[in-house]
Design an enzyme around this catalytic site. Structure first.
Site, short mmCIF file in Angstrom:
data_model
loop_
_atom_site.label_atom_id
_atom_site.label_comp_id
_atom_site.label_asym_id
_atom_site.label_seq_id
_atom_site.Cartn_x
_atom_site.Cartn_y
_atom_site.Cartn_z
N GLY A 31 0.79 -1.22 0.00
CA GLY A 31 0.00 0.00 0.00
C GLY A 31 0.83 1.28 0.00
O GLY A 31 0.31 2.33 0.35
N ARG A 47 -7.46 -11.28 1.19
CA ARG A 47 -8.74 -10.92 1.82
C ARG A 47 -9.76 -10.60 0.72
O ARG A 47 -9.40 -10.46 -0.44
CB ARG A 47 -8.55 -9.65 2.65
CG ARG A 47 -8.05 -8.49 1.81
CD ARG A 47 -8.05 -7.15 2.49
NE ARG A 47 -7.81 -6.08 1.53
CZ ARG A 47 -6.63 -5.69 1.08
NH1 ARG A 47 -5.52 -6.28 1.51
NH2 ARG A 47 -6.53 -4.72 0.19
C1 MV4 Z 1 6.13 0.05 -7.98
C2 MV4 Z 1 5.94 1.08 -8.94
C3 MV4 Z 1 6.85 1.16 -9.97
N1 MV4 Z 1 7.90 0.31 -10.02
N2 MV4 Z 1 7.18 -0.77 -8.09
C4 MV4 Z 1 2.60 1.31 -5.02
C5 MV4 Z 1 1.98 0.53 -3.91
C6 MV4 Z 1 2.74 -0.72 -3.77
N3 MV4 Z 1 1.84 -1.81 -3.75
C7 MV4 Z 1 3.65 -0.76 -4.95
N4 MV4 Z 1 3.48 0.46 -5.68
C8 MV4 Z 1 4.25 0.71 -6.78
N5 MV4 Z 1 5.30 -0.12 -6.96
C9 MV4 Z 1 8.05 -0.61 -9.09
N6 MV4 Z 1 9.11 -1.43 -9.16
C10 MV4 Z 1 4.85 1.92 -8.79
C11 MV4 Z 1 4.01 1.77 -7.69
C12 MV4 Z 1 2.97 2.75 -7.58
C13 MV4 Z 1 1.63 2.41 -7.68
C14 MV4 Z 1 1.22 1.10 -7.88
C15 MV4 Z 1 -0.10 0.77 -7.97
C16 MV4 Z 1 -1.05 1.78 -7.86
C17 MV4 Z 1 -0.67 3.08 -7.65
C18 MV4 Z 1 0.65 3.41 -7.55
C19 MV4 Z 1 1.02 4.73 -7.35
C20 MV4 Z 1 2.32 5.04 -7.25
C21 MV4 Z 1 3.31 4.06 -7.36
#
Ligand code: MV4
Length: 450
Positions: A167, A295
């Site tokens: 999150g 969940r």
């Molecule tokens: C990332 C990413 C880009 N590259 N990992 C955000 C929450 C967490 N679950 C992981 N997330 C992200 N991981 C890599 N290697 C970009 C995000 C991310 C994001 C992911 C899903 C939904 C919204 C987001 C908003 C900002 C960054």
């Protein structure tokens, strides 16, 4: 088939508690609500067969108190616990205590919750199962120096993440070597404060990804099926605001590949219950495993309306040992969900608790509202600010947008601010209407001042 449950205690509150009670009633299963003193007037208390007050408003002393909940289970003689989402839904210790007491925890095993809760372990599991994961080296960083060395090899930008995270907490993008030490220090401090675990790992940063998740369900005999996707790319600071199915970015071929990967993920671990496999999808339609949620999720109605099945019912059935047929589901028509929160969208989504003086819920063909609020209800500052989910279904995405605009116009809440005007603004945006958005899109927009 095992005997169905006699009585389920719902270890949650608000709309999801009500949602679970509705299905239990249809299944002929008795229900027990638990509530804090702030929730005496809540509908989940009124609609359950029995209700037990478990403490004061603060979650730590009520909805998060395992001893109090187990005492309520004992005095009401419930034989199963439904944890809903949030609170104790992904707490492996709680699932284990239920198991020890001979109470069925409606969800996966403590071991699966634990393994998916640790992000490095989850990634290792997925790699072994043959599911694509974000490139990275999958081990804890030993120090900032170690991280800088690895980032040189991987190439900037990189992302550092808390292994206990999820999150978005304890997560930082690092664009250049000069920024590494600061990002490392703040990510570690945040991880320590949030999770009591400051383990950090590194991944290649995926530019402008979409967040597309696949709903899965597994039975007790090793069968796992997928129920298609939800696109959750419209987010603000890791809070989802609107979800839809199909994803505007989806193709039949991509759904096939992502569905297969999600099933492989579930089958590899013998997953039981409903779960969501979250993927990042890049502009070239490469997809990467991100996390698995063990969940029922807030946005599950999007899938329910897309495939015309009650997911809580399916969840309860697999928990008492029913077999799944083994066939996957493809969505029909287009479904969209807006989260209506008690927040002021034009003041940085600041919480807006208080008394709802007037309330009218949208109605009509293709409209569903999941809510626990009503005129006269007081939104408590102690809990999550979501007051309703407005879900529409129509043959096409364009028609779903039109229907949602109509439904938002007739959704009346007075006395507090809500995110209704935000959704009205969102649905007018050219990029949104064209399906031209990723997880970064909303953050780049200038919102109206109200
Ligand atoms: C990332 C990413 C880009 N590259 N990992 C955000 C929450 C967490 N679950 C992981 N997330 C992200 N991981 C890599 N290697 C970009 C995000 C991310 C994001 C992911 C899903 C939904 C919204 C987001 C908003 C900002 C960054």
């Amino acid at each position: 088939m095992a005997k169905k449950f006699n009585k389920i205690l719902i270890a949650n509150r608000g709309e999801i508690a009500l949602r679970i009670i509705r299905t239990c009633r249809e299944m002929g299963i008795k229900t027990v609500a638990i509530y804090s003193t702030a929730d005496r007037e809540s509908l989940h208390v009124r609609f359950a067969d029995e209700a037990v007050c478990i403490g004061p408003p603060a979650s730590a002393d009520s909805y998060l108190s395992i001893p109090k909940i187990m005492a309520a289970v004992e005095i009401t003689n419930a034989d199963a616990v439904h944890p809903g989402y949030g609170f104790l839904s992904e707490n492996a210790d709680f699932a284990e205590i239920c198991q020890d007491y001979g109470i069925k925890f409606i969800g996966p095993s403590p071991e699966h919750i634990r393994n998916m809760g640790d992000k490095i372990t989850a990634k290792e599991t997925m790699i072994r199962a043959g599911v694509p994961v974000v490139p990275g080296d999958g081990t804890l960083l030993k120090s900032a120096e170690d991280g800088i060395e690895r980032a040189e090899k991987m190439g900037y930008p990189v992302m550092i993440k808390a292994t206990a995270g999820g999150g978005g907490k304890g997560m930082r993008i690092v664009k250049r070597k000069e920024d590494f030490v600061n990002a490392w220090n703040s990510a570690r401090a945040e991880a320590k404060a949030s999770f009591g675990n400051d383990g950090i790992y590194m991944e290649k940063y995926i530019v402008q990804p979409r967040h597309i998740e696949i709903q899965v369900i597994g039975d007790q005999y090793g069968t796992v099926i997928h129920l298609s996707e939800r696109d959750c790319s419209v987010q603000r600071r890791h809070q989802k605001l609107l979800e839809e199915c199909p994803s505007p970015f989806m193709t039949d071929e991509l759904r096939q590949r992502m569905g297969e990967a999600a099933i492989k993920a579930g089958e590899a671990i013998g997953y039981e219950g409903v779960g969501t496999v979250e993927f990042l999808v890049d502009a070239d339609r490469n997809f990467y495993f991100m996390e698995m949620n063990t969940r029922i999720q807030v946005e599950h109605p999007v899938t329910e309306e897309s495939i015309d099945h009650d997911l809580i019912k399916e969840q309860i059935k697999v928990a008492y040992g029913e077999k799944l047929s083994g066939k996957n589901y493809t969505p029909k028509g287009h479904v969209m969900e807006c989260r209506i929160n008690a927040e002021d969208p034009w003041r940085d989504f600041r919480p807006s608790p208080g008394k709802i003086t007037s309330f009218h819920s949208s109605k009509g063909h293709g409209v569903r509202v999941d809510t626990h609020v009503y005129a006269g209800y007081t939104v408590s500052p102690y809990y999550d600010s979501m007051i309703a989910k407005l879900i529409v279904r129509a043959p096409t995405r364009a028609e779903a947008i039109t229907k949602m605009e109509r439904a938002l116009d007739e959704f009346i809440v007075e006395g507090i601010k809500t995110t209704v005007p935000f959704h009205q603004w969102l649905l007018r945006q050219e990029d949104f209407r064209e399906g031209n958005f990723d997880t970064g899109w909303l953050g780049q927009q200038e919102l109206p001042k109200g």
